[in-house]
Design a protein around this motif. Structure first.
Motif, PDB file in Angstrom:
ATOM      1  N   LYS A 153       0.789  -1.392  -0.071  1.00  8.72           N
ATOM      2  CA  LYS A 153       0.094   0.332   0.132  1.00  8.72           C
ATOM      3  C   LYS A 153       1.025   0.757  -0.124  1.00  8.72           C
ATOM      4  O   LYS A 153       0.388   2.503  -0.084  1.00  8.72           O
ATOM      5  N   THR A 154       1.768   0.691   0.830  1.00  7.71           N
ATOM      6  CA  THR A 154       3.304   2.456   0.615  1.00  7.71           C
ATOM      7  C   THR A 154       4.462   2.267  -0.115  1.00  7.71           C
ATOM      8  O   THR A 154       4.993   3.034   0.334  1.00  7.71           O
ATOM      9  N   SER A 155       4.645   1.144  -0.714  1.00  3.45           N
ATOM     10  CA  SER A 155       5.858   1.372  -1.498  1.00  3.45           C
ATOM     11  C   SER A 155       5.004   0.686  -2.530  1.00  3.45           C
ATOM     12  O   SER A 155       4.559  -0.144  -2.895  1.00  3.45           O
ATOM     13  N   LEU A 156       6.322   0.474  -3.495  1.00  4.57           N
ATOM     14  CA  LEU A 156       6.931   0.061  -4.642  1.00  4.57           C
ATOM     15  C   LEU A 156       7.531  -0.347  -4.829  1.00  4.57           C
ATOM     16  O   LEU A 156       9.232   0.585  -4.445  1.00  4.57           O
ATOM     17  N   GLN A 157       8.339  -1.769  -5.437  1.00  2.70           N
ATOM     18  CA  GLN A 157      10.047  -2.130  -6.117  1.00  2.70           C
ATOM     19  C   GLN A 157      10.589  -2.628  -7.323  1.00  2.70           C
ATOM     20  O   GLN A 157       9.212  -2.704  -7.963  1.00  2.70           O
ATOM     21  N   PHE A 158      11.775  -2.241  -7.956  1.00  2.87           N
ATOM     22  CA  PHE A 158      11.823  -1.385  -8.578  1.00  2.87           C
ATOM     23  C   PHE A 158      13.015  -2.851  -9.263  1.00  2.87           C
ATOM     24  O   PHE A 158      13.787  -3.364  -7.994  1.00  2.87           O
ATOM     25  N   SER A 159      12.969  -2.926 -10.701  1.00  4.29           N
ATOM     26  CA  SER A 159      14.390  -3.476 -10.821  1.00  4.29           C
ATOM     27  C   SER A 159      15.222  -2.275 -11.574  1.00  4.29           C
ATOM     28  O   SER A 159      13.839  -2.300 -12.710  1.00  4.29           O
ATOM     29  N   ILE A 160      15.765  -1.919 -12.133  1.00  4.62           N
ATOM     30  CA  ILE A 160      16.858  -1.425 -12.946  1.00  4.62           C
ATOM     31  C   ILE A 160      18.284  -1.794 -13.464  1.00  4.62           C
ATOM     32  O   ILE A 160      18.757  -2.207 -12.789  1.00  4.62           O
ATOM     33  N   LEU A 161      18.714  -2.120 -14.291  1.00  2.00           N
ATOM     34  CA  LEU A 161      19.935  -2.322 -15.123  1.00  2.00           C
ATOM     35  C   LEU A 161      20.283  -0.850 -16.024  1.00  2.00           C
ATOM     36  O   LEU A 161      19.532  -0.983 -17.402  1.00  2.00           O
ATOM     37  N   TRP A 162      20.988  -0.231 -16.159  1.00  2.00           N
ATOM     38  CA  TRP A 162      22.104   0.837 -17.209  1.00  2.00           C
ATOM     39  C   TRP A 162      23.035   0.277 -17.997  1.00  2.00           C
ATOM     40  O   TRP A 162      23.210  -0.807 -16.719  1.00  2.00           O
ATOM     41  N   ASP A 163      23.156   0.342 -18.889  1.00  2.00           N
ATOM     42  CA  ASP A 163      24.360  -0.048 -19.122  1.00  2.00           C
ATOM     43  C   ASP A 163      26.017  -0.082 -19.443  1.00  2.00           C
ATOM     44  O   ASP A 163      26.571  -0.144 -19.484  1.00  2.00           O
ATOM     45  N   SER A 164      26.029   0.532 -18.343  1.00  2.00           N
ATOM     46  CA  SER A 164      27.273   0.675 -17.201  1.00  2.00           C
ATOM     47  C   SER A 164      27.523   1.526 -16.219  1.00  2.00           C
ATOM     48  O   SER A 164      25.856   1.410 -15.456  1.00  2.00           O
ATOM     49  N   ALA A 165      28.040   1.643 -15.393  1.00  2.00           N
ATOM     50  CA  ALA A 165      28.916   2.206 -13.952  1.00  2.00           C
ATOM     51  C   ALA A 165      27.460   3.106 -13.694  1.00  2.00           C
ATOM     52  O   ALA A 165      28.295   4.021 -14.577  1.00  2.00           O
TER      53      ALA A 165
END
Length: 830
Positions: free
Chosen positions: A186-198
């Motif tokens: 109800k109070t939080s959202l979780q995500f995964s992110i991947l960038w192509d570099s540091a």
């Protein structure tokens, strides 16, 4: 004779006329005219080479220094050089650099300013360490000082050299971004992110429809206690870092508002290069940026406060007690004795028949959700008047109730009128009490389990006794009525939990003494749960019995074990479970709480049976009896799953795991087998410089819809194995630096740059891993691992021996020093 002529122009022809002039003009000589001579000048410097070269396309890496070689000696004291830079993302280290070395030949001073001359003709510029960083265009100007006025803008264009080069390093891009829906709250959202570099980055959540949100907060939602927070945005964990281009970062944005759609955006810069800002999300990821928190449908309460006053007269009300009433005890209400009023207001003297007492009840409510709103129907203050009768046959009880409604946030959002709960707390004034003897005991079905207050349950109040019994056990209870002449034991009812939603217990009177005022009862115990309070009801009043009953836990087994052993990763799997040591009979034939087993029992599927892990089971439903329940199993990349029973604790209102009631090794997920379609030829990928290969199979689960909490891996993994590894000891090799699911039947593998060819066979096995899971059978004879191929060698002949000779081999699939790992020969894919 020598003379000096000044004020002449550069690079101009002149004739010199000279004569001898005497004091007497008649004696002056004629003019003699010299041959023509040309004055010297500073010629336009010509460049032999410059590093970096002039470029409009842009360098991917910023140079550490700039070098310009000229065709003439650089004359200290008559030259100047400057650098300007332009661009939206230039590093913020100053926008220009200039050195006018017309006044000094001090090389140490030049060096401190980032300038040096090599061999009299080569200029080296290195203003500061980071000056040439950033996505900028750099303009270099070199001019002879003799024709360079003080005003920089008016340089004579015929006598200076200029060139430009651009630096266009790659800006970090997001290659993957998705919401992990299974972990949203109800109070939080979780995500995964991947960038192509540091990358160093932050992520923020902002309300998508801010105008509508603000309208709700000040309009329809104005009564919600937390309405002022409804339209606030939030920032995730500050200063997050992705250390490479392979491992995604999982982050959570917390303290959000329930049922609100947020736009989540992430931005940052390349690690160590703050001027290389991340690019906006590409179109294929933008669709994942708008996500809603779960709706808050909670209209439950954590308890009520009740302050009781004895109203002695119109001006005096004395506090009798301040009480905290838990939700489980709410339906039982609260009872005040007339004697309490007599002690407070009448010095303990009994009131006469026909006289009245007034008891005032003032209630407060604590909601489980901070977003819920309480509306009083009757209350929060109620005055109850009791008038003493002249005999013993009339009612000795006067009852009332404090009633209220709790509206959830979802109710105000218009989701459903059912998202509210009506509550009633009975309040009684009585001229009758019941006392309970201390010798109560379990006559039949006593459990060997220790009382729950010794094993993690609620602590035991000093006046309460806790018994542990099997279902259908028998409790012996002795009760005495305070009122002389009382004998209406047929009007007494017994309940576990409460009289509205609890278990009504059947009992019989085994003996009566004390002129009928004392009765010994045998109570048949039925129900389930822990620390259930025992209640006695007479007429409209409920009396607290100082006993808690904890039932020994039910025993479980999986009815459809074959289906449970092949649980689906792409949809829900229904589990049917059998139970014993629960109330018997069909739900249609049962009454009260016995008709709703799901309120007292729930199944949980946990990794290693650990309660800190995520529960994979949905709400358990019972269709016809307590002996069989059904729940849906969420897709999860987890192994070592244990089925456990959670029983309700009626003092805390929470479900707790029952000890000794679990099943392991029956529920299991497994990845689908890989198919044999196509051939993965790594050699073709080397020749074609292809970075990816597709792995066929399926159906492959989607990360966003699969529980990954507590898994060994956070995504997919593919390894190459030697089928004879048990004998050869050949280690596995990671085939992919990352794997992305492109469809339910295909995975796209980005190849690792270096793959070990030290001991793997030409056709290694391909094994797939996901979370804790591995596929049921490896893919065999479908991967070709190329061997080095020598296509030519030079020289082809050698006519002497001894000494050092160099042979050059040309071919394919040679190992690269960049891929070396100790003595391990490695194949360089890119």
């Amino acid at each position: 004779y020598t003379c000096v002529v000044t004020g002449l122009d550069e690079v101009t022809r002149y004739e010199l006329q000279i004569k001898q002039q005497c004091s007497t003009s008649e004696l002056d000589s004629d003019y003699r005219v010299s041959s023509q001579v040309t004055t010297l000048g500073s010629t336009v410097p010509q460049v032999l080479f410059n590093i970096p070269a002039a470029s409009a396309a842009g360098l991917l890496v910023a140079p550490l220094q700039v070098m310009v070689a000229f065709d003439q000696t650089i004359r200290a004291g008559s030259s100047a050089i400057s650098v300007t830079k332009t661009g939206n993302t230039c590093a913020s280290t100053g926008d220009a650099w200039r050195l006018d070395f017309s006044t000094t030949t001090n090389s140490s001073l030049w060096a401190s300013l980032g300038f040096s001359i090599i061999g009299q003709r080569i200029v080296v510029l290195q203003p500061t360490e980071t000056f040439f960083q950033g996505a900028c265009t750099f303009n270099i100007i070199f001019a002879q000082h003799s024709i360079m006025p003080a005003a920089y803008d008016s340089i004579n264009g015929n006598n200076y050299f200029t060139y430009s080069f651009a630096v266009s390093p790659p800006f970090p891009k997001a290659s993957d971004f998705y919401n992990i829906r299974a972990n949203n709250t109800k109070t939080s959202l979780q995500f995964s992110i991947l960038w192509d570099s540091a990358v160093d980055f932050n992520c923020t959540a902002t309300v998508v429809d801010l105008t509508s949100c603000q309208s709700c907060a000040s309009g329809s939602h104005k009564d919600v206690p937390t309405a002022s927070r409804m339209c606030e945005g939030r920032t995730g964990t500050l200063n997050m870092r992705q250390s490479d281009s392979i491992t995604p970062v999982v982050f959570t944005i917390s303290d959000l508002y329930p049922g609100v759609e947020y736009h989540v955006s992430c931005s940052g810069y390349s690690s160590g290069q703050s001027w290389l800002l991340t690019e906006p999300f590409p179109a294929n990821l933008q669709q994942n940026q708008n996500v809603s928190t779960l709706t808050d449908t909670d209209s439950t309460i954590t308890g009520c406060g009740l302050t009781v006053f004895a109203v002695c007269n119109s001006s005096t009300a004395l506090t009798l007690s301040t009480n905290s009433i838990s939700p489980v005890n709410l339906a039982s209400g609260f009872t005040v004795s007339v004697e309490d009023w007599q002690q407070a207001c009448n010095g303990g003297v009994q009131i006469s028949a026909g006289n009245s007492v007034t008891i005032r009840f003032v209630a407060t409510v604590s909601t489980n959700s901070m977003n819920a709103y309480v509306s009083w129907v009757q209350g929060p203050t109620r005055d109850v008047v009791y008038t003493r009768g002249s005999g013993t046959t009339e009612s000795a009880i006067v009852s009332d109730a404090a009633t209220f409604t709790v509206f959830s946030l979802a109710y105000w959002k218009g989701n459903s009128a059912s998202h509210k709960t009506d509550y009633s707390m009975p309040i009684h004034v009585t001229d009758l009490r019941f006392e309970f003897a201390s010798g109560s005991r379990i006559l039949q079905g006593q459990s060997n389990s220790q009382p729950l207050h010794l094993a993690g349950g609620a602590s035991l109040p000093s006046d309460i006794t806790e018994f542990v019994a099997d279902v259908n056990g028998v409790l012996e209870l002795t009760v005495t009525a305070s009122r002389n002449g009382f004998s209406d034991w047929s009007g007494v009812e017994l309940y576990l939990c409460d009289i509205t939603h609890g278990f009504q217990l059947q009992h019989s009177i085994s003996a009566q003494t004390n002129s009928g005022r004392t009765a010994t009862m045998h109570v048949n115990l039925t129900g389930q749960g822990t620390q259930l309070p025992l209640r006695l009801k007479y007429q409209t009043t409920v009396f607290i019995v100082p006993i808690w009953i904890t039932f020994s836990p039910p025993q479980i087994s999986v009815y459809n074990s074959a289906q449970a052993g092949a649980a689906s990763l792409v949809g829900q799997t229904l589990l049917t479970l059998s139970l014993s040591n629960v109330p018997t009979g069909t739900l249609a034939s049962l009454t009260g709480a016995c008709k709703t087993p799901g309120d007292y029992l729930q199944f949980m599927v946990l990794k290693n049976g650990d309660p800190t892990q995520k529960n994979l089971s949905s709400y358990t439903t019972f269709s016809s009896s307590w002996t069989q329940g059904t729940c849906a199993l969420l897709p999860a990349a987890l192994s070592n799953l244990t089925l456990r029973v959670a029983v309700k604790n009626f003092q805390t209102g929470q479900f707790i795991l029952a000890e000794g009631s679990s099943v392991s090794g029956v529920i299991a997920f497994s990845l689908p087998e890989l198919t044999s379609d196509g051939l993965i030829d790594l050699g073709v990928n080397v020749r074609d410089a292809t970075l990816t290969v597709d792995i066929a199979g399926g159906p492959f689960p989607d990360l966003a819809n699969t529980v990954m909490f507590g898994t060994t891996l956070t995504s997919y993994k593919a390894e190459l194995h030697d089928p004879l590894a048990a004998t050869t000891g050949c280690p596995a090799e990671d085939l992919c630096s990352s794997i992305v699911r492109t469809s339910s039947s295909a995975l796209r593998c980005t190849l690792n740059r270096c793959l070990s060819m030290a001991c793997l066979p030409e056709h290694p096995e391909l094994r797939l891993f996901f979370g804790d899971l591995t596929e049921r059978a490896p893919l065999q004879n479908k991967v070709t691992f190329p061997r080095p191929i020598i296509q030519s060698v030079t020289p082809t002949q050698m006519f002497d021996v001894g000494g050092t000779r160099t042979l050059t081999f040309t071919g394919m699939y040679f190992s690269s020093p960049a891929c070396a790992s100790g003595n391990d020969a490695r194949l360089q894919i890119v």
